[in-house]
Design an enzyme around this catalytic site. Sequence first.
Site, PDB file in Angstrom:
ATOM      1  N   SER A  51       1.000  -1.567  -0.583  1.00  0.00           N
ATOM      2  CA  SER A  51      -0.202  -0.067   0.213  1.00  0.00           C
ATOM      3  C   SER A  51       0.490   1.248  -0.430  1.00  0.00           C
ATOM      4  CB  SER A  51      -0.940   0.078   1.164  1.00  0.00           C
ATOM      5  OG  SER A  51       0.169  -0.186   2.073  1.00  0.00           O
ATOM      6  N   HIS A  52       2.644   0.998   0.418  1.00  0.00           N
ATOM      7  CA  HIS A  52       2.919   2.468   0.244  1.00  0.00           C
ATOM      8  C   HIS A  52       4.037   2.152  -0.591  1.00  0.00           C
ATOM      9  CE1 HIS A  52       1.361   3.089   3.695  1.00  0.00           C
ATOM     10  NE2 HIS A  52       0.722   4.489   3.204  1.00  0.00           N
ATOM     11  N   GLU A 192      -4.542   0.853   2.113  1.00  0.00           N
ATOM     12  CA  GLU A 192      -5.750  -0.482   2.450  1.00  0.00           C
ATOM     13  C   GLU A 192      -7.090  -0.684   2.226  1.00  0.00           C
ATOM     14  OE1 GLU A 192      -3.783  -3.283   2.735  1.00  0.00           O
ATOM     15  OE2 GLU A 192      -1.459  -2.415   3.112  1.00  0.00           O
TER      16      GLU A 192
HETATM   17  P1  NDP Z   1      -0.513  -2.627  10.961  1.00  0.00           P
HETATM   18  O1  NDP Z   1      -1.671  -2.385  11.260  1.00  0.00           O
HETATM   19  O2  NDP Z   1      -0.059  -3.259   9.405  1.00  0.00           O
HETATM   20  O3  NDP Z   1       0.614  -2.826  11.835  1.00  0.00           O
HETATM   21  C1  NDP Z   1       1.398  -1.838  12.852  1.00  0.00           C
HETATM   22  C2  NDP Z   1       2.224  -2.391  13.651  1.00  0.00           C
HETATM   23  O4  NDP Z   1       1.876  -3.304  14.591  1.00  0.00           O
HETATM   24  C3  NDP Z   1       3.521  -2.886  12.944  1.00  0.00           C
HETATM   25  O5  NDP Z   1       5.016  -2.304  13.083  1.00  0.00           O
HETATM   26  C4  NDP Z   1       4.266  -4.289  12.638  1.00  0.00           C
HETATM   27  O6  NDP Z   1       4.611  -4.579  12.511  1.00  0.00           O
HETATM   28  C5  NDP Z   1       2.884  -4.250  14.220  1.00  0.00           C
HETATM   29  N1  NDP Z   1       2.476  -6.074  14.402  1.00  0.00           N
HETATM   30  C6  NDP Z   1       1.782  -5.963  13.595  1.00  0.00           C
HETATM   31  N2  NDP Z   1       0.844  -7.930  13.903  1.00  0.00           N
HETATM   32  C7  NDP Z   1       2.342  -7.885  15.315  1.00  0.00           C
HETATM   33  C8  NDP Z   1       2.496  -8.983  15.883  1.00  0.00           C
HETATM   34  N3  NDP Z   1       1.391 -10.224  15.908  1.00  0.00           N
HETATM   35  N4  NDP Z   1       3.552  -8.813  17.443  1.00  0.00           N
HETATM   36  C9  NDP Z   1       4.366  -7.546  17.479  1.00  0.00           C
HETATM   37  N5  NDP Z   1       4.148  -6.690  15.852  1.00  0.00           N
HETATM   38  C10 NDP Z   1       3.231  -6.294  14.905  1.00  0.00           C
HETATM   39  O7  NDP Z   1       0.140  -1.120  10.199  1.00  0.00           O
HETATM   40  P2  NDP Z   1      -1.517  -0.288  10.039  1.00  0.00           P
HETATM   41  O8  NDP Z   1      -1.983  -0.209   8.707  1.00  0.00           O
HETATM   42  O9  NDP Z   1      -1.905   0.451  10.779  1.00  0.00           O
HETATM   43  O10 NDP Z   1       0.108   1.002   9.083  1.00  0.00           O
HETATM   44  C11 NDP Z   1       0.668   0.690   7.758  1.00  0.00           C
HETATM   45  C12 NDP Z   1       0.548   1.987   7.438  1.00  0.00           C
HETATM   46  O11 NDP Z   1       1.010   2.783   6.558  1.00  0.00           O
HETATM   47  C13 NDP Z   1       2.099   2.988   8.081  1.00  0.00           C
HETATM   48  O12 NDP Z   1       3.786   2.361   7.657  1.00  0.00           O
HETATM   49  C14 NDP Z   1       1.989   4.090   8.218  1.00  0.00           C
HETATM   50  O13 NDP Z   1       3.216   4.781   8.510  1.00  0.00           O
HETATM   51  C15 NDP Z   1       1.263   4.203   6.808  1.00  0.00           C
HETATM   52  N6  NDP Z   1       0.551   5.125   6.872  1.00  0.00           N
HETATM   53  C16 NDP Z   1       1.096   6.554   6.456  1.00  0.00           C
HETATM   54  C17 NDP Z   1       0.459   7.866   5.970  1.00  0.00           C
HETATM   55  C18 NDP Z   1       1.045   8.829   6.058  1.00  0.00           C
HETATM   56  O14 NDP Z   1       0.358   9.887   5.731  1.00  0.00           O
HETATM   57  N7  NDP Z   1       2.293   9.096   5.159  1.00  0.00           N
HETATM   58  C19 NDP Z   1      -0.730   7.965   7.047  1.00  0.00           C
HETATM   59  C20 NDP Z   1      -1.216   6.224   7.633  1.00  0.00           C
HETATM   60  C21 NDP Z   1      -0.471   5.223   7.229  1.00  0.00           C
HETATM   61  P3  NDP Z   1       5.426  -5.405  10.788  1.00  0.00           P
HETATM   62  O15 NDP Z   1       5.991  -4.437  10.213  1.00  0.00           O
HETATM   63  O16 NDP Z   1       5.917  -6.308  11.723  1.00  0.00           O
HETATM   64  O17 NDP Z   1       4.112  -6.276  11.043  1.00  0.00           O
END
Ligand code: NDP
Length: 334
Positions: A51-52, A192
């Site tokens: 998604s990025h 997403e």
């Molecule tokens: P996710 O819900 O996919 O993940 C959030 C965090 O939780 C990650 O660091 C992930 O690590 C961690 N995580 C997930 N499952 C586990 C687990 N079982 N145990 C430990 N840690 C876990 O992310 P979001 O959907 O909330 O966000 C997605 C992306 O969107 C982000 O990168 C964010 O920066 C980006 N974004 C950018 C915006 C912008 O304006 N530029 C706006 C909004 C979002 P891991 O990666 O290792 O799974």
Amino acid sequence: MEKTATDTVKLALEEVKPFASAALKRAGCDEVNADAVAECIFQAERHGAHSHGLFRMPGYLASLKSGKVNGKASPKITTSKPAVLSVDGDGGYAPLAHQYMAKPLADLAKSQGVALGSLTNTFHFAALWQEVELLARQGVAAFACTSFKPALPPAGGTKPLYGTNPVAFAWPRENAEPMVFDQASAVMARGEVMIAAREGHTLPDGVGIGPDGKPTNDPNEVLKGAMLPYGGYKGASIALMVELLAGALIGEQMSYEAAANDNNDGGPPRGGEFILALAPNGNASLKSAEGLFSQILVQEGTRLPGDGRRMKCAKVSENGIEIPQSLFETINSK
Ligand code: NDP
């Protein structure tokens, strides 16, 4: 590049960066700006964060073509109060500014314990983990957040006011990859939801509400209505904090102001980013953190944040990626 039987195109991982970079240059970027954005897109694809990745290219290209974003930006350090490194992004995309500011910000934190990176006049369309991880690789802990355009309502409301406002944190480790978490203030990242809309999938319960304020699983209705913060009012307060830190505090637009001033060309609005770099207390801090990480990992079913996406790298390297034919053509067009 290989055309598949369905309406998708398969790319080897090593094709992603040159493909993105060439399109960015055609749209007006100079070499250095194109390289910074293309590297950011490559890293997102490499870690399975689609998604990025290339998915964002139409937005990146549209804002270059409309003239909203400066493809030849030259970020500058504008002021350096004792604890603050202010960086003017010169109206360009954020990845180049991050490359410029990471070392001076980490050095400032190491020399005095703490340093604030205040990035303004920039356009942010990426995942934050790359930015905090860059700092952690230089030996400092880092916290970053940024706003966007309204997507989440305030607690109790139904109309979008806050962005999906991600917050990321990284902790350096001596003999392992940094611990990094990076999460939107929304239940699900907007990218997403957009992918679910594009692919005709329904959303899980609790992701958003329609324009009528009622819960819905239809991503198109959520995009017209509002996404919901995680944890109800608690997530809404995190999103509120991000508006204040990445907007009011550093002198940039908050999400509602960014939306009012944006040309809606499909790319990101102008905004800012708040980055805090903190020097650990030498080996004692790092050793202490490792103790906690061991206590986490001793439990079955756990892993550290950041390791999930890293585990995807081998598979993506081997299999490459597949993108819709229409996306491929949009990126490839003049
Ligand atoms: P996710 O819900 O996919 O993940 C959030 C965090 O939780 C990650 O660091 C992930 O690590 C961690 N995580 C997930 N499952 C586990 C687990 N079982 N145990 C430990 N840690 C876990 O992310 P979001 O959907 O909330 O966000 C997605 C992306 O969107 C982000 O990168 C964010 O920066 C980006 N974004 C950018 C915006 C912008 O304006 N530029 C706006 C909004 C979002 P891991 O990666 O290792 O799974």
